[in-house]
Design an enzyme around this catalytic site. Structure first.
Site, PDB file in Angstrom:
ATOM      1  N   CYS A   2       0.817  -1.205   0.000  1.00 55.94           N
ATOM      2  CA  CYS A   2       0.000   0.000   0.000  1.00 55.94           C
ATOM      3  C   CYS A   2       0.858   1.265   0.000  1.00 55.94           C
ATOM      4  O   CYS A   2       1.992   1.252   0.483  1.00 55.94           O
ATOM      5  CB  CYS A   2      -0.865   0.047   1.248  1.00 55.94           C
ATOM      6  SG  CYS A   2      -1.827  -1.422   1.531  1.00 55.94           S
ATOM      7  N   ARG A  27       5.069  -0.017  -6.003  1.00 53.73           N
ATOM      8  CA  ARG A  27       5.013  -0.833  -4.794  1.00 53.73           C
ATOM      9  C   ARG A  27       3.996  -1.961  -4.913  1.00 53.73           C
ATOM     10  O   ARG A  27       4.039  -2.905  -4.136  1.00 53.73           O
ATOM     11  CB  ARG A  27       4.659   0.053  -3.595  1.00 53.73           C
ATOM     12  CG  ARG A  27       5.678   1.133  -3.343  1.00 53.73           C
ATOM     13  CD  ARG A  27       5.168   2.119  -2.335  1.00 53.73           C
ATOM     14  NE  ARG A  27       4.958   1.479  -1.054  1.00 53.73           N
ATOM     15  CZ  ARG A  27       5.882   1.391  -0.109  1.00 53.73           C
ATOM     16  NH1 ARG A  27       7.065   1.903  -0.298  1.00 53.73           N
ATOM     17  NH2 ARG A  27       5.617   0.785   1.026  1.00 53.73           N
ATOM     18  N   TRP A  75      -3.317  -2.526  -1.277  1.00 53.25           N
ATOM     19  CA  TRP A  75      -3.019  -3.919  -1.642  1.00 53.25           C
ATOM     20  C   TRP A  75      -3.849  -4.754  -0.680  1.00 53.25           C
ATOM     21  O   TRP A  75      -3.595  -4.743   0.531  1.00 53.25           O
ATOM     22  CB  TRP A  75      -1.529  -4.171  -1.460  1.00 53.25           C
ATOM     23  CG  TRP A  75      -1.026  -5.415  -2.094  1.00 53.25           C
ATOM     24  CD1 TRP A  75      -0.621  -5.584  -3.379  1.00 53.25           C
ATOM     25  CD2 TRP A  75      -0.812  -6.679  -1.440  1.00 53.25           C
ATOM     26  NE1 TRP A  75      -0.187  -6.874  -3.575  1.00 53.25           N
ATOM     27  CE2 TRP A  75      -0.289  -7.565  -2.408  1.00 53.25           C
ATOM     28  CE3 TRP A  75      -1.019  -7.156  -0.146  1.00 53.25           C
ATOM     29  CZ2 TRP A  75       0.027  -8.889  -2.117  1.00 53.25           C
ATOM     30  CZ3 TRP A  75      -0.700  -8.476   0.142  1.00 53.25           C
ATOM     31  CH2 TRP A  75      -0.186  -9.318  -0.842  1.00 53.25           C
ATOM     32  N   ASN A 101      -1.780   2.101   6.036  1.00 58.35           N
ATOM     33  CA  ASN A 101      -0.963   0.954   5.612  1.00 58.35           C
ATOM     34  C   ASN A 101      -0.732   0.082   6.834  1.00 58.35           C
ATOM     35  O   ASN A 101      -0.625   0.599   7.947  1.00 58.35           O
ATOM     36  CB  ASN A 101       0.407   1.409   5.115  1.00 58.35           C
ATOM     37  CG  ASN A 101       0.345   2.090   3.774  1.00 58.35           C
ATOM     38  OD1 ASN A 101      -0.714   2.185   3.174  1.00 58.35           O
ATOM     39  ND2 ASN A 101       1.484   2.574   3.310  1.00 58.35           N
ATOM     40  N   GLY A 102      -0.574  -1.223   6.607  1.00 58.92           N
ATOM     41  CA  GLY A 102      -0.310  -2.133   7.723  1.00 58.92           C
ATOM     42  C   GLY A 102      -1.527  -2.987   8.000  1.00 58.92           C
ATOM     43  O   GLY A 102      -2.499  -2.978   7.230  1.00 58.92           O
ATOM     44  N   GLU A 484      18.777 -17.536  -7.625  1.00 59.92           N
ATOM     45  CA  GLU A 484      18.386 -16.179  -7.991  1.00 59.92           C
ATOM     46  C   GLU A 484      17.914 -16.137  -9.453  1.00 59.92           C
ATOM     47  O   GLU A 484      16.944 -15.446  -9.775  1.00 59.92           O
ATOM     48  CB  GLU A 484      19.558 -15.223  -7.731  1.00 59.92           C
ATOM     49  CG  GLU A 484      19.419 -13.834  -8.307  1.00 59.92           C
ATOM     50  CD  GLU A 484      18.165 -13.085  -7.878  1.00 59.92           C
ATOM     51  OE1 GLU A 484      17.488 -13.503  -6.915  1.00 59.92           O
ATOM     52  OE2 GLU A 484      17.837 -12.087  -8.533  1.00 59.92           O
ATOM     53  N   LYS A 488      14.226 -14.914 -10.604  1.00 56.05           N
ATOM     54  CA  LYS A 488      13.995 -13.781 -11.505  1.00 56.05           C
ATOM     55  C   LYS A 488      13.079 -14.202 -12.643  1.00 56.05           C
ATOM     56  O   LYS A 488      12.167 -13.489 -13.030  1.00 56.05           O
ATOM     57  CB  LYS A 488      15.352 -13.300 -12.033  1.00 56.05           C
ATOM     58  CG  LYS A 488      15.478 -11.852 -12.272  1.00 56.05           C
ATOM     59  CD  LYS A 488      15.943 -10.997 -11.129  1.00 56.05           C
ATOM     60  CE  LYS A 488      15.078 -11.022  -9.906  1.00 56.05           C
ATOM     61  NZ  LYS A 488      15.697 -10.424  -8.760  1.00 56.05           N
ATOM     62  N   GLU A 491       9.400 -14.712 -11.368  1.00 59.42           N
ATOM     63  CA  GLU A 491       8.612 -13.557 -10.947  1.00 59.42           C
ATOM     64  C   GLU A 491       8.213 -12.640 -12.101  1.00 59.42           C
ATOM     65  O   GLU A 491       7.119 -12.101 -12.074  1.00 59.42           O
ATOM     66  CB  GLU A 491       9.260 -12.806  -9.783  1.00 59.42           C
ATOM     67  CG  GLU A 491      10.402 -11.910 -10.062  1.00 59.42           C
ATOM     68  CD  GLU A 491      10.931 -11.205  -8.802  1.00 59.42           C
ATOM     69  OE1 GLU A 491      10.159 -10.756  -7.964  1.00 59.42           O
ATOM     70  OE2 GLU A 491      12.166 -11.092  -8.697  1.00 59.42           O
ATOM     71  N   HIS A 507      19.679 -37.359  -8.129  1.00 60.50           N
ATOM     72  CA  HIS A 507      18.926 -37.955  -7.021  1.00 60.50           C
ATOM     73  C   HIS A 507      17.422 -37.786  -7.198  1.00 60.50           C
ATOM     74  O   HIS A 507      16.660 -37.926  -6.244  1.00 60.50           O
ATOM     75  CB  HIS A 507      19.380 -37.341  -5.694  1.00 60.50           C
ATOM     76  CG  HIS A 507      20.809 -37.626  -5.365  1.00 60.50           C
ATOM     77  ND1 HIS A 507      21.268 -38.891  -5.068  1.00 60.50           N
ATOM     78  CD2 HIS A 507      21.907 -36.822  -5.341  1.00 60.50           C
ATOM     79  CE1 HIS A 507      22.575 -38.847  -4.847  1.00 60.50           C
ATOM     80  NE2 HIS A 507      22.987 -37.593  -5.023  1.00 60.50           N
ATOM     81  N   LYS A 604       6.573  -4.497  -4.530  1.00 56.96           N
ATOM     82  CA  LYS A 604       7.989  -4.189  -4.354  1.00 56.96           C
ATOM     83  C   LYS A 604       8.401  -4.338  -2.891  1.00 56.96           C
ATOM     84  O   LYS A 604       9.460  -4.869  -2.592  1.00 56.96           O
ATOM     85  CB  LYS A 604       8.276  -2.766  -4.859  1.00 56.96           C
ATOM     86  CG  LYS A 604       9.726  -2.338  -4.744  1.00 56.96           C
ATOM     87  CD  LYS A 604      10.625  -3.179  -5.631  1.00 56.96           C
ATOM     88  CE  LYS A 604      12.080  -2.788  -5.567  1.00 56.96           C
ATOM     89  NZ  LYS A 604      12.948  -3.870  -6.084  1.00 56.96           N
TER      90      LYS A 604
HETATM   91  C1  AGP Z   1      13.320  -9.769  -5.850  1.00 57.68           C
HETATM   92  O1  AGP Z   1      13.379  -9.723  -7.223  1.00 57.68           O
HETATM   93  C2  AGP Z   1      11.982  -9.929  -5.297  1.00 57.68           C
HETATM   94  N1  AGP Z   1      11.082  -8.949  -5.745  1.00 57.68           N
HETATM   95  C3  AGP Z   1      11.858 -10.245  -3.822  1.00 57.68           C
HETATM   96  O2  AGP Z   1      12.254 -11.567  -3.640  1.00 57.68           O
HETATM   97  C4  AGP Z   1      12.615  -9.345  -2.824  1.00 57.68           C
HETATM   98  O3  AGP Z   1      13.992  -9.543  -2.958  1.00 57.68           O
HETATM   99  C5  AGP Z   1      12.150  -9.666  -1.396  1.00 57.68           C
HETATM  100  O4  AGP Z   1      10.774  -9.434  -1.287  1.00 57.68           O
HETATM  101  C6  AGP Z   1      12.904  -8.904  -0.337  1.00 57.68           C
HETATM  102  O5  AGP Z   1      12.726  -7.526  -0.488  1.00 57.68           O
HETATM  103  P1  AGP Z   1      13.650  -6.503   0.280  1.00 57.68           P
HETATM  104  O6  AGP Z   1      15.044  -6.680  -0.257  1.00 57.68           O
HETATM  105  O7  AGP Z   1      13.079  -5.165  -0.002  1.00 57.68           O
HETATM  106  O8  AGP Z   1      13.596  -6.880   1.733  1.00 57.68           O
END
Ligand code: AGP
Length: 609
Positions: A2, A27, A75, A101-102, A484, A488, A491, A507, A604
Site C-alpha cells: 500500500c 510498490r 493492496w 498501511n499495515g 536467484e 527472476k 517472478e 537424485h 515491491k
Molecule cells: C526480488 O526480485 C523480489 N522482488 C523479492 O524476492 C525481494 O527480494 C524480497 O521481497 C525482499 O525484499 P527486500 O530486499 O526489499 O527486503
C-alpha cells in the site's frame, strides 16, 4: 504494497496527491482513492484498479480546488479489491477520513465492538474501524491528535496512517507503528508519504517518524509526539535523491534501467571503502572495531527472496575469505522457530526496501534475545536500517522495478567487502586481500561487458521463451546464483523455474529432463569445472537443451547455448554470473509480453505477513 500520500498547503491538492500515487505505483496495489477537504466537506473518490482509473473517475466530476487531502493505493488484505474496500475510509458522519498501511490484528474485535454500538460498517476493512473509533474519541479530546492517540490505544498491529478532519481545514494527523511514514517539508506546504519516492519531486527535506510517534501537520510545519503524549523533537534531514532517480530516463522500463545502472551502482558501493595499503575494506557503519570483528565466530545472513539468495552468496564469501562458519536463512521463517541466538554470531539483516515485515520481525526477535544484528539495507531511514542502528548501506540508488537487480548486486558486493574485512583481521594474507580489492575495483567494467552482450542473450531468450519449465543448476558458488536466476525468471515471466544444486540432479529431478526441459547451468571456471561439465553431459545424454553461463572455455558443442561472462577473481564470480540471468529473465518476460516492472500478484515492498 500500500502507498500513502498527504498534502496540505496552497496548491490544488488533488493533482499533487494523484501524482504522488503514480510514483508509488511500483510498490504494487489493486485499488486507489483520494479524499480532499473543502468548505467543511470531505470529497472522496475511489476505485478498484489503477491510479489512471482513479484519474479518469476524478475527471468525471467538476474540479475541486481543495488544498488539503489524503490519498492511498491499497493492496488487499481485509476484503477483496473493490471500490467499497478502497481507502480513504470515513466514519458514519463523514467527518473523519483515514488512509492506512499495515494490518490491524484485532480488527475483528474492534469491528464487532463498533457493530454492537450500532455503527454500520460499509467495508470489510480493518481501516474503516479506525475512522469510526477516531470520530468517537473526538468529543472527549482536545485535538484531533489526541483523538487519534486515544483510538490507537485500542489497536494491536501495524499502521502508518493519515487522518483528515472535516472541521480542521488545513491539518493532517499522522501516526506510525511498523509501517513507514515520512513528512516532506516544503515552503508553506507539507507533504506526507509512505515512501520518499512520492515526495522528492517537491522537497528533499524530510522527517522520518519513529514507531509509536504521531505528528500534526499544517502548511507552516509540523509537531511530533509519542503515543504517550510526550513531545519529541525532529529536525528535517536532506535525502540525497533526485526526482529523476524515479524517472525512466529514456529506458523502456525500470528493470532495464536498473540493470543498466549496475556498473555505476557498484562503483558507488565501493567508493571510499577499499584500502590498497592494508588490502582490506572500510565499513565504518558497522560500528565494529578490529577486536569486535575478531570476536565474531559465525555469520548468519537473513533476508527474504532475492535478499536471502544474496545472503547465501555472502555466506559463501565469508567462509572462503574469512574461514569462519557462515550461512543464510529466510528471514520469514526465523522468528517462528524460536531461534537459538548466539552472542558470538554476527547477524546480517538484508533488505533493499528496509521495510520487509518478515525481515524486520527477524531483527526484532534478534534484538529481543540480545543478538548482535547489523543491516545491509538500500533505503536510508527505513525501518530495518533504523531498527539495526548499524550496518552497511547498499548505495544502489532507488530501485523501482519489483524485480531486484542492482540492489541485489550491491548486496553481494557489500558482502564481499564484509568478508574481506573479516578475513583481513584473521588469516587472509595481504596478497590475497589485494587480489580481492583489485577484483572488486574491476567489477563495474566487467559488469559493463556482460551488459554489452544483451543482444546475444535476447536471441537465446527468444529461442527458449516458450518453454513451460526450466531448471537452473549450480554448485557451491553457482548454487545461490542458480536460485536467484530461477527466482527472476519466475517472478517476471511466470515461467515455472526450479533451482537445484547440480549434484542433486541425479537424485531425482533428472527424471524430468527431456527435449522440453531446458537447463541453465552455471559453470564458473573453478575447481568444480569438470563436475559441472559432467552435469551438462548427463543432461545432454537425456536430450535436454542446455544454456551454459560461464567464464570457462567449454568443449565445443557441449552446450546448446553459451552465455559468457568475463573472468575475474573466482570468489567474485557469483556477482558476474548473476547478470546474464537477469537479462535472460528480462528478455523471456519481454518476449511473452509481460508487465515487467509490475508482475502480477507481487509488490515491491512486502510489508505484510
Ligand atoms: C526480488 O526480485 C523480489 N522482488 C523479492 O524476492 C525481494 O527480494 C524480497 O521481497 C525482499 O525484499 P527486500 O530486499 O526489499 O527486503
Amino acid at each position: 504494497m500500500c502507498g500513502i500520500v498527504g498534502y496540505t498547503g496552497t496548491r490544488e491538492a488533488t493533482p499533487v496527491l494523484v501524482e504522488g500515487l503514480h510514483r508509488l505505483e511500483y510498490r504494487g496495489y489493486d485499488s486507489a482513492g483520494v479524499a480532499v477537504l473543502r468548505r467543511g466537506k470531505v470529497g472522496v473518490t475511489k476505485t478498484a484498479g489503477r491510479v489512471r482509473d482513479l484519474r479518469d473517475r476524478l475527471a468525471e466530476s467538476p474540479p475541486n480546488p481543495a488544498t488539503v487531502g489524503i490519498a492511498h493505493t491499497r493492496w488487499a488484505t481485509h476484503g477483496e479489491p473493490s471500490d467499497r474496500n478502497a481507502h480513504p475510509h470515513l466514519d458514519t458522519e463523514g467527518r473523519i477520513a483515514v488512509v492506512h498501511n499495515g494490518i490491524i490484528e484485532n480488527a475483528e474485535q474492534l469491528r464487532a465492538r463498533l457493530t454492537a454500538r450500532g455503527v454500520e460498517l460499509v467495508s470489510e476493512t480493518d481501516t474503516e474501524a479506525l475512522a469510526h473509533m477516531i470520530a468517537a474519541e473526538l468529543a472527549a479530546a482536545d485535538s484531533l491528535e489526541d483523538a487519534v492517540r486515544a483510538a490507537l490505544r485500542h489497536v494491536e498491529g501495524t499502521y502508518g496512517l493519515v487522518v483528515l478532519d472535516r472541521t480542521r481545514p488545513d491539518e493532517l494527523v499522522v501516526a506510525r507503528n511498523g509501517s513507514p511514514i515520512v513528512l516532506g517539508v516544503g515552503d508553506g506546504e507539507m507533504f506526507v508519504a509512505s515512501d520518499v519516492a512520492a515526495l522528492v519531486h517537491h522537497t528533499q527535506r524530510v522527517v522520518f517518524l519513529d514507531d509509536g510517534e504521531l505528528a500534526t501537520v499544517h502548511p507552516g510545519g509540523y509537531r511530533t509526539s509519542t503515543l504517550e503524549a510526550r513531545r519529541t523533537s525532529k529536525e528535517p534531514t536532506t535525502v540525497e535523491l533526485a526526482a529523476d532517480d524515479y524517472e525512466l530516463g529514456g529506458h523502456s522500463d525500470f528493470m532495464r534501467k536498473e540493470m543498466a545502472e549496475q556498473p555505476e551502482a557498484v562503483a558507488r558501493a565501493l567508493r571510499g571503502r577499499l584500502d590498497d595499503r592494508f588490502a582490506t575494506a572500510h565499513l565504518g557503519g558497522l560500528g565494529l572495531d578490529p577486536m569486535a570483528l575478531r570476536a565474531v565466530r559465525r555469520v548468519k545472513f537473513l533476508g527474504c527472496g532475492s535478499a536471502y539468495y544474496a545472503g547465501q552468496m555472502g555466506a559463501t564469501l565469508v567462509e572462503e575469505l574469512a574461514r569462519i562458519p557462515a550461512d543464510a536463512e529466510p528471514a520469514s521463517e526465523f522468528r517462528y522457530r524460536d531461534p537459538v541466538v548466539d552472542p558470538d554470531t554476527l547477524y546480517v539483516a538484508i533488505s533493499q526496501s528496509g521495510e520487509t515485515l518478515d525481515t524486520l520481525a527477524a531483527v526484532q526477535e534478534l534484538r529481543r534475545k540480545g543478538g548482535r544484528v547489523i543491516g545491509a539495507v538500500n533505503v536510508v531511514g527505513s525501518a530495518i536500517a533504523r531498527e539495526c542502528g548499524s550496518g552497511v548501506f547498499l548505495h544502489a540508488g532507488p530501485e523501482v522495478s519489483v524485480a531486484s537487480t542492482k540492489a541485489l548486486t550491491n548486496m553481494t558486493v557489500s558482502f564481499a567487502m564484509l568478508a574481506l574485512l573479516l578475513g583481513r583481521v584473521r588469516d587472509l594474507s595481504a596478497a590475497a586481500g589485494l587480489r580481492v580489492v583489485t577484483g572488486l575495483r574491476a567489477l563495474p567494467e566487467r559488469i559493463e561487458e556482460v551488459l554489452a552482450d544483451d543482444e546475444r542473450v535476447r536471441e537465446v531468450a527468444k529461442r527458449y521463451a516458450h518453454a513451460r519449465h526450466m531448471f537452473f543448476l549450480g554448485r557451491v558458488r553457482g548454487w545461490p546464483v542458480a536460485r536467484e536466476g530461477a527466482q527472476k525468471l519466475k517472478e517476471i515471466s511466470y515461467v515455472h523455474a526450479e533451482a537445484y544444486q547440480a549434484a542433486e540432479l541425479k537424485h531425482g529431478p533428472l527424471a524430468l529432463i527431456d527435449a522440453d526441459m531446458p537447463s541453465v547451468v552455471l559453470v564458473p571456471d573453478d575447481d568444480l569445472l569438470a563436475k559441472n561439465i559432467g552435469t551438462i553431459e548427463q543432461i545432454k545424454a537425456r536430450g535436454g537443451p542446455v544454456i551454459a553461463v560461464t567464464n570457462a572455455e567449454l568443449p565445443a558443442g557441449l552446450a546448446d547455448e553459451v552465455l559468457r561472462v568475463p573472468r575475474g577473481e573466482p570468489e567474485l564470480d557469483p556477482i558476474l554470473l548473476t547478470v546474464p540471468l537477469q537479462l535472460l529473465a528480462y528478455h523471456i518476460a519481454a518476449e511473452l509480453g509481460r508487465d515487467i516492472d509490475k508482475p502480477r500478484n507481487l509488490a515491491k515492498s512486502v510489508t505484510v505477513e
